[in-house]
Motif scaffolding. Structure first.
Motif, PDB file in Angstrom:
ATOM      1  N   VAL A   8       0.869  -1.175   0.000  1.00  0.00           N
ATOM      2  CA  VAL A   8       0.000   0.000   0.000  1.00  0.00           C
ATOM      3  C   VAL A   8       0.904   1.222   0.000  1.00  0.00           C
ATOM      4  N   TYR A   9       0.626   2.146  -0.907  1.00  0.00           N
ATOM      5  CA  TYR A   9       1.418   3.370  -0.999  1.00  0.00           C
ATOM      6  C   TYR A   9       0.650   4.510  -0.344  1.00  0.00           C
ATOM      7  N   LEU A  10       1.315   5.188   0.579  1.00  0.00           N
ATOM      8  CA  LEU A  10       0.712   6.358   1.230  1.00  0.00           C
ATOM      9  C   LEU A  10       1.589   7.577   0.993  1.00  0.00           C
ATOM     10  N   ASN A  11       0.967   8.732   0.838  1.00  0.00           N
ATOM     11  CA  ASN A  11       1.730   9.974   0.696  1.00  0.00           C
ATOM     12  C   ASN A  11       0.932  11.124   1.316  1.00  0.00           C
ATOM     13  N   TYR A  12       1.172  11.341   2.595  1.00  0.00           N
ATOM     14  CA  TYR A  12       0.574  12.475   3.323  1.00  0.00           C
ATOM     15  C   TYR A  12       1.650  13.104   4.183  1.00  0.00           C
ATOM     16  N   ASN A  14       0.239  15.350   1.064  1.00  0.00           N
ATOM     17  CA  ASN A  14       0.118  14.801  -0.278  1.00  0.00           C
ATOM     18  C   ASN A  14       0.476  15.798  -1.382  1.00  0.00           C
ATOM     19  N   ASN A  15       1.146  15.279  -2.360  1.00  0.00           N
ATOM     20  CA  ASN A  15       1.295  15.946  -3.652  1.00  0.00           C
ATOM     21  C   ASN A  15       0.405  15.186  -4.626  1.00  0.00           C
ATOM     22  N   PRO A  16      -0.574  15.789  -5.251  1.00  0.00           N
ATOM     23  CA  PRO A  16      -0.783  17.221  -5.458  1.00  0.00           C
ATOM     24  C   PRO A  16      -1.806  17.908  -4.538  1.00  0.00           C
ATOM     25  N   ASN A  42       5.509   4.420   2.904  1.00  0.00           N
ATOM     26  CA  ASN A  42       5.038   5.740   3.324  1.00  0.00           C
ATOM     27  C   ASN A  42       5.979   6.810   2.765  1.00  0.00           C
ATOM     28  N   ASP A  43       5.494   7.491   1.738  1.00  0.00           N
ATOM     29  CA  ASP A  43       6.303   8.490   1.021  1.00  0.00           C
ATOM     30  C   ASP A  43       6.095   9.825   1.739  1.00  0.00           C
ATOM     31  N   ASN A  44       7.115  10.281   2.459  1.00  0.00           N
ATOM     32  CA  ASN A  44       6.898  11.387   3.403  1.00  0.00           C
ATOM     33  C   ASN A  44       7.846  12.576   3.164  1.00  0.00           C
ATOM     34  N   PRO A  45       8.010  13.004   1.891  1.00  0.00           N
ATOM     35  CA  PRO A  45       9.008  14.044   1.649  1.00  0.00           C
ATOM     36  C   PRO A  45       8.581  15.452   2.053  1.00  0.00           C
ATOM     37  N   TYR A  46       7.297  15.622   2.436  1.00  0.00           N
ATOM     38  CA  TYR A  46       6.833  16.974   2.783  1.00  0.00           C
ATOM     39  C   TYR A  46       6.662  17.158   4.290  1.00  0.00           C
ATOM     40  N   CYS A  47       7.181  16.207   5.092  1.00  0.00           N
ATOM     41  CA  CYS A  47       6.824  16.256   6.519  1.00  0.00           C
ATOM     42  C   CYS A  47       7.356  17.486   7.234  1.00  0.00           C
ATOM     43  N   HIS A  73      12.052   9.306   2.601  1.00  0.00           N
ATOM     44  CA  HIS A  73      12.204  10.757   2.663  1.00  0.00           C
ATOM     45  C   HIS A  73      13.176  11.163   1.558  1.00  0.00           C
ATOM     46  N   SER A  74      13.178  12.451   1.237  1.00  0.00           N
ATOM     47  CA  SER A  74      13.978  12.948   0.125  1.00  0.00           C
ATOM     48  C   SER A  74      14.538  14.310   0.476  1.00  0.00           C
ATOM     49  N   LEU A  75      15.699  14.617  -0.053  1.00  0.00           N
ATOM     50  CA  LEU A  75      16.230  15.973   0.137  1.00  0.00           C
ATOM     51  C   LEU A  75      15.682  16.937  -0.920  1.00  0.00           C
ATOM     52  N   SER A  76      14.876  16.393  -1.837  1.00  0.00           N
ATOM     53  CA  SER A  76      14.371  17.209  -2.950  1.00  0.00           C
ATOM     54  C   SER A  76      13.507  18.373  -2.497  1.00  0.00           C
ATOM     55  N   LYS A  77      12.690  18.151  -1.482  1.00  0.00           N
ATOM     56  CA  LYS A  77      11.663  19.150  -1.131  1.00  0.00           C
ATOM     57  C   LYS A  77      12.115  20.023   0.034  1.00  0.00           C
ATOM     58  N   SER A  78      12.350  19.402   1.184  1.00  0.00           N
ATOM     59  CA  SER A  78      12.644  20.193   2.383  1.00  0.00           C
ATOM     60  C   SER A  78      13.977  20.919   2.283  1.00  0.00           C
ATOM     61  N   TRP A  84      19.068  16.152  -7.186  1.00  0.00           N
ATOM     62  CA  TRP A  84      20.324  15.627  -6.639  1.00  0.00           C
ATOM     63  C   TRP A  84      20.226  14.120  -6.416  1.00  0.00           C
ATOM     64  N   ARG A  85      19.017  13.602  -6.419  1.00  0.00           N
ATOM     65  CA  ARG A  85      18.729  12.178  -6.247  1.00  0.00           C
ATOM     66  C   ARG A  85      19.189  11.647  -4.897  1.00  0.00           C
ATOM     67  N   LEU A  86      18.917  12.409  -3.847  1.00  0.00           N
ATOM     68  CA  LEU A  86      19.287  11.974  -2.501  1.00  0.00           C
ATOM     69  C   LEU A  86      18.035  11.786  -1.656  1.00  0.00           C
ATOM     70  N   GLY A  87      17.992  10.682  -0.962  1.00  0.00           N
ATOM     71  CA  GLY A  87      16.883  10.408  -0.065  1.00  0.00           C
ATOM     72  C   GLY A  87      17.233   9.215   0.786  1.00  0.00           C
ATOM     73  N   MET A 161       4.077  22.457  -0.543  1.00  0.00           N
ATOM     74  CA  MET A 161       4.309  23.699  -1.287  1.00  0.00           C
ATOM     75  C   MET A 161       3.261  23.857  -2.388  1.00  0.00           C
ATOM     76  N   TYR A 162       2.074  23.254  -2.173  1.00  0.00           N
ATOM     77  CA  TYR A 162       1.052  23.258  -3.220  1.00  0.00           C
ATOM     78  C   TYR A 162      -0.269  23.842  -2.724  1.00  0.00           C
ATOM     79  N   ILE A 163      -1.016  24.395  -3.669  1.00  0.00           N
ATOM     80  CA  ILE A 163      -2.423  24.743  -3.425  1.00  0.00           C
ATOM     81  C   ILE A 163      -3.242  23.987  -4.475  1.00  0.00           C
TER      82      ILE A 163
HETATM   83  C1  PLP Z   1       5.206  12.599  -2.941  1.00  0.00           C
HETATM   84  C2  PLP Z   1       6.507  12.691  -3.657  1.00  0.00           C
HETATM   85  N1  PLP Z   1       7.406  11.697  -3.536  1.00  0.00           N
HETATM   86  C3  PLP Z   1       8.598  11.756  -4.157  1.00  0.00           C
HETATM   87  C4  PLP Z   1       8.925  12.821  -4.944  1.00  0.00           C
HETATM   88  C5  PLP Z   1      10.233  12.832  -5.673  1.00  0.00           C
HETATM   89  O1  PLP Z   1      11.289  12.815  -4.845  1.00  0.00           O
HETATM   90  P1  PLP Z   1      12.753  12.577  -5.447  1.00  0.00           P
HETATM   91  O2  PLP Z   1      13.165  13.844  -6.130  1.00  0.00           O
HETATM   92  O3  PLP Z   1      13.571  12.287  -4.227  1.00  0.00           O
HETATM   93  O4  PLP Z   1      12.678  11.424  -6.391  1.00  0.00           O
HETATM   94  C6  PLP Z   1       8.032  13.864  -5.124  1.00  0.00           C
HETATM   95  C7  PLP Z   1       8.373  14.986  -6.001  1.00  0.00           C
HETATM   96  O5  PLP Z   1       7.586  15.591  -6.659  1.00  0.00           O
HETATM   97  C8  PLP Z   1       6.802  13.802  -4.451  1.00  0.00           C
HETATM   98  O6  PLP Z   1       5.902  14.794  -4.570  1.00  0.00           O
END
Ligand code: PLP
Length: 227
Positions: A8-12, A14-16, A42-47, A73-78, A84-87, A161-163
């Motif tokens: 199960v994939y979760l992302n909160y 959430n993007n978008p 659990n995809d949590n890059p916006y925490c 987690h990812s260094l892409s957002k925060s 840079w492809r780091l997480g 970072m979205y509306i």
């Molecule tokens: C929920 C979510 N996960 C992952 C990513 C991508 O992260 P990365 O750049 O580390 O691949 C994004 C980027 O838009 C995202 O919104």
């Protein structure tokens, strides 16, 4: 379907949609996945990008999640390091071992100097995050009234970072996006680009400075008035 489900994939947050998950939703999901032996990704890059006192949880705050969850987690957002492809991924060793095996077939690690830069950023994270998040909050707080003044009715996001902006009934998001781009030079993401469930919305990314965002809202209002 349930019998064949392995993940199960979760992302909160959430993007978008910028939606956040109530704690009891996470608790129910963890309990369900434990009962049916399903792994949670659990995809949590916006925490860290949260506002108004909201703190986005790690899945590991939920009792029992250690049994079934891997958190990404990812260094892409925060840390503004998109590309840079780091997480990283955290979970119990059997799950991480399986993930590492698959990943090692797909690619290799990032160039070591890039990894060193990421480590340096994480050491300084506490100092960077406050001003960085404050900038998104300031943009959000300028953009929401600017959009509402044009007749849009977005909810106030408490994270990301979205509306996520609803469109009038029956107006396809791709058609709106195309007119926004071609007629007023504004780039938004049509909700339908994220799947059928996103139809009827468009996404604003708060990734440019406030004056550009406010100008964008005024231009989007012209498109809305013309449709
Ligand atoms: C929920 C979510 N996960 C992952 C990513 C991508 O992260 P990365 O750049 O580390 O691949 C994004 C980027 O838009 C995202 O919104």
């Amino acid at each position: 379907m349930l019998k064949r489900t392995r993940l199960v994939y979760l992302n909160y947050p959430n993007n978008p949609t910028a939606a956040i998950a109530p704690r009891d939703y996470l608790e129910r999901t963890v309990a369900f996945c434990r009962r049916h032996d399903i792994v949670i990704a659990n995809d949590n890059p916006y925490c860290e990008i949260t506002f108004d006192g909201y703190v986005a949880p790690s899945i590991f705050e939920i009792p029992g999640a250690r049994e079934v969850a891997v958190e990404f987690h990812s260094l892409s957002k925060s840390f503004c390091m998109t590309g840079w492809r780091l997480g990283w991924a955290v979970g119990r060793s059997e799950l991480i071992t399986a993930l590492s095996r698959v990943k090692s077939y797909v690619d290799t690690g990032a160039f070591l100097a890039v990894q060193a830069a990421g480590a340096a950023v994480l050491h300084a994270a506490a100092a960077h995050l406050g001003p960085y998040v404050a900038q998104f909050r300031e943009r959000r707080d300028a953009m929401l009234p600017a959009l509402r003044a044009q007749g849009f009715e977005p909810e106030t996001p408490r994270a990301t970072m979205y509306i996520w902006v609803p469109l009038p009934e029956g107006l396809p998001s791709a058609a709106f996006q195309r007119r926004a781009l071609e007629e007023v030079g504004v780039v938004v993401m049509p909700g339908s680009g994220f799947g059928a469930g996103g139809e009827g919305f468009f996404r604003v990314a708060l990734t440019v400075a406030t004056p550009r965002l406010v100008e964008g809202a005024a231009r989007l209002g012209k498109v809305l008035a013309a449709v």
